[in-house]
Enzyme design. Structure first.
Site, short mmCIF file in Angstrom:
data_model
loop_
_atom_site.label_atom_id
_atom_site.label_comp_id
_atom_site.label_asym_id
_atom_site.label_seq_id
_atom_site.Cartn_x
_atom_site.Cartn_y
_atom_site.Cartn_z
N ASN A 161 40.17 36.82 40.97
CA ASN A 161 39.04 36.76 41.90
C ASN A 161 38.54 35.33 41.96
OD1 ASN A 161 38.38 39.68 42.72
ND2 ASN A 161 38.76 39.77 40.50
N GLU A 162 39.06 34.62 42.92
CA GLU A 162 38.73 33.20 43.07
C GLU A 162 37.32 33.05 43.63
OE1 GLU A 162 40.51 31.23 41.70
OE2 GLU A 162 42.63 31.34 42.16
N PRO A 163 36.75 31.82 43.56
CA PRO A 163 35.44 31.59 44.17
C PRO A 163 35.40 32.17 45.58
CG PRO A 163 36.14 29.65 43.00
CD PRO A 163 37.28 30.62 42.92
N SER A 165 34.86 35.43 45.93
CA SER A 165 35.05 36.88 45.75
C SER A 165 33.69 37.54 45.55
CB SER A 165 35.91 37.15 44.52
OG SER A 165 37.17 36.57 44.67
N THR A 180 43.86 26.83 40.38
CA THR A 180 44.58 27.91 39.68
C THR A 180 46.07 27.68 39.76
OG1 THR A 180 42.83 29.45 40.29
CG2 THR A 180 44.94 30.41 39.67
#
Ligand code: GLP
Length: 643
Positions: A161-163, A165, A180
């Site tokens: 869950n990247e920024p 999310s 990432t």
């Protein structure tokens, strides 16, 4: 029953326990998982575990395997759901999370295969949505996750869950963030090979678990961990949403915890014992916050910024400022091997012996160069006897393309030497392997060795730039590295013995090493522990009584002046030599060119850090240098030698 948060923990919005080492932390977590599993066995029920991948949980899985093997913990009633999977990777792919879980855990325990769930990375795009819904449904049907294990990525992601999310996000397909992908580049031998997408449980899915356990080790996680634990809840740091969960616990080591307020500014969260180190830290951070040189701090500055207690203990700002200014001043030296015939009472390094035996350890080629190329150059110019030992060959970090280039070069050369059929055969075998190899297949021992030679050639070229004697540039090729791969290294006594014997042979007056705050499973983290163990074994030997052990900084985080015990300034010309040296490690340049100044290349990072340290000294009112390389005394060595 949980105890209440202490005064020092008042800023922390997730209950956090700090351990000296990850081993202690994982023992505790594994024991509590074992209790849950056994309790459920007694009730003839299943225990549902949410599992994570990455380096962080590896030690936890090793401990669970130990419990299974030595304490007969059965996993027959355990159901597992993994957080995520790279999209596009088949289950047997060496970098797929499915494969990771098999190798790190599943194949060592008795969990029934049907109970294990890892998202399928090969679902056709048009079916992904339905597949993700089904994944969630299965979790619910299993009774929901009892305990979810989590790591944290440097973007603040949990799972993938990247920024961006949202708190309600569910299992879905996501695009991976640049950082990432860069962090995963090592595993995939180049950023270009890292998948662009993944399937991950959502933040909302994770928050539905009954209990959450967030683990983090090493200083590279410290900054993002502080944001997750102490910062506002925001989708720019998805891990901050964990604050909402009533049963979320965070278990970290000291390096990962180092940015939390209770360690960064302990005086802001309760009474403290004013040790000389803490005083220096408080004065430096006050001066930095107020953007004032140390010598211009006033009584009011201390009083108005929560440091009145310090003045009560130490007297006036005037005397305190002078004391700290002098301490900082005394860390600066252009004589990292000691200044001969000089009064050394206020210098970081003793004057005698005038010519020192210096042993520099580089975990992988390039690490020591990034941290201390300028200092290496200096030590050599000052006629010290410098032995530079590369602990590992770094062959895992060489992209196939570099190997192809070297083969082509050697092939050209062997045209003139038709007699060398053996060499030619080997080159043909290597070319063959490279041609047949799928991008992620593991390299044969011969190819790994060949890639190691490439790194050694680069390393020698870079050492020549620094004027080092190549006879004293040693390649240890420690077995833990040669026999392992990232996240799967296992060191043994053989590794320690090799280092110990080298130390015994050199009997150094000074040792340089890095990795004290590194993630413990990383090459530099392992190397640091190996060197420490080897030195412990040498503890009683006479040369150890006067041997200073210095830690050099990694390019991940510049140290603040209060943490530095020796600051070696570099002139513009010396900085240029350093960069020249770094450029010779050409296989380590990013394979995916990125325009602009923020490319994050490691040497750029090192240059930026060295410049930033110089600027920080300057702003504190000390001399203005182009760049500074920074060093810390190793605590154990300080206690042993008093130096
Ligand atoms: C990956 C995983 C995360 C993990 C993170 C940190 O992105 N999807 O679940 O927490 O990496 O990895 P590491 O533990 O190797 O630092």
């Amino acid at each position: 029953m949980d105890s209440l948060p202490s005064e020092a923990e008042q800023h922390e919005r997730i209950r956090t326990t700090v351990f000296q080492s990850p081993d202690e932390a994982v023992r505790l977590v594994a024991a509590s998982l074992a209790r849950l599993i056994r309790r459920r066995q007694d009730e003839s029920r299943t225990a549902v575990l949410g599992l994570a991948t990455g380096s962080t949980p590896v030690k936890l899985y090793r401990e669970l395997i130990r419990l299974h093997r030595d304490e007969r913990l059965s996993f027959r009633n355990v159901v597992t759901f993994n957080l995520d999977e790279y999209y596009g990777l088949p289950p047997h792919h060496p970098e797929s999370y499915r494969h990771f879980m098999e190798v790190q855990l599943f194949s060592h325990i008795d969990v029934p295969l049907d109970n294990v769930h890892v998202p399928d990375g090969l679902i056709p795009r048009s079916e992904v949505f339905a597949y993700c819904q089904e994944y969630e449904r299965k979790m619910l049907a299993a009774g929901g996750i009892d305990v979810q294990i989590l790591g944290i990525g440097r973007t603040g992601h949990i799972g993938f869950n990247e920024p961006g999310s949202g708190i309600d996000s569910r299992t879905r397909m996501v695009a991976l963030d640049r950082l990432t992908r860069r962090d995963a580049a090592r595993d995939f031998r180049g950023e270009a090979n890292v998948p662009a997408y993944a399937i991950t449980m959502g933040v909302g899915t994770i928050l539905r678990a009954k209990e959450l356990v967030l683990l983090a080790w090493g200083e590279s996680k410290a900054a993002i961990l502080r944001e997750a634990i102490e910062g506002p809840q925001t989708d720019t740091v998805p891990a901050s949403f964990l604050q909402r969960h009533a049963s979320c616990r965070c278990y970290v080591d000291e390096a990962a915890a180092s940015e939390l307020t209770r360690f960064r500014f302990p005086w802001k969260v309760g009474p403290v014992e004013w040790t000389p180190e803490l005083i220096r830290k408080a004065v430096v951070s006050l001066a930095s916050d107020l953007k004032k040189p140390v010598l211009r701090l006033r009584d009011e500055d201390y009083a108005e910024n929560g440091l009145a207690a310090l003045l009560v203990e130490t007297g006036s700002a005037y005397s305190l400022n002078i004391r700290i200014f002098n301490e900082l001043q005394h860390t600066i030296t252009g004589w990292p091997g000691g200044k001969p015939n000089a009064d050394d009472s206020n210098r970081p390094v003793p004057a005698n012996p005038a010519q020192k035996r210096v042993l520099v350890f580089g975990p992988e080629p390039l690490d020591a160069e990034l941290g201390m190329a300028g200092t290496l150059h200096r030590l050599r110019r000052h006629q010290h006897e410098v032995t530079f030992a590369y602990l590992t060959s770094g062959n895992l970090g060489v992209p196939d393309n570099e190997a192809r280039m070297a083969i082509s070069l050697l092939n050209e050369l062997s045209v003139d030497r038709p007699a060398d059929t053996q060499g030619k055969d080997r080159l043909d075998q290597l070319s063959d392997e490279l041609e047949k190899k799928a991008p992620f297949d593991e390299d044969s021992p011969m190819l790994r060795q060949f890639k190691g030679l490439i790194r050694k050639a680069e390393a020698r070229a870079s050492c020549q730039v620094l004027g080092l004697d190549l006879e004293k540039v040693l390649f240890q090729d420690l077995p833990f590295y040669e026999k392992g791969r990232y996240r799967q290294f296992k060191s043994t006594d053989e590794d320690v013995t090799a280092i110990r014997e080298l130390c015994r042979r050199i009997r150094p007056d000074q040792i340089y090493i890095t990795g004290s705050g590194a993630e413990p499973g990383s090459v530099s983290g392992i190397s640091y522990r190996l060197v420490t163990s080897a030195l412990e074994e040498c503890g009683a030997e006479p040369w150890m009584k006067a041997c200073q052990v210095w830690l050099y900084a990694s390019s991940e985080r510049p140290w603040s002046p209060h943490e530095i015990n020796m600051a070696v300034p570099l002139s513009p010309a010396e900085l240029a030599v350093k960069l020249d040296c770094l450029f010779h490690h050409r296989s380590q340049r990013s394979q995916t060119p990125f325009l602009g100044t923020q490319s994050g290349e490691s040497w750029q990072q090192a240059e930026n850090n060295n410049r930033a340290t110089a600027q920080r000294y300057d702003r504190l009112g000390l001399a203005e240098y182009e760049a500074i390389e920074s060093f810390r005394r190793q605590k154990e060595s300080e206690a042993r030698t008093g130096l």
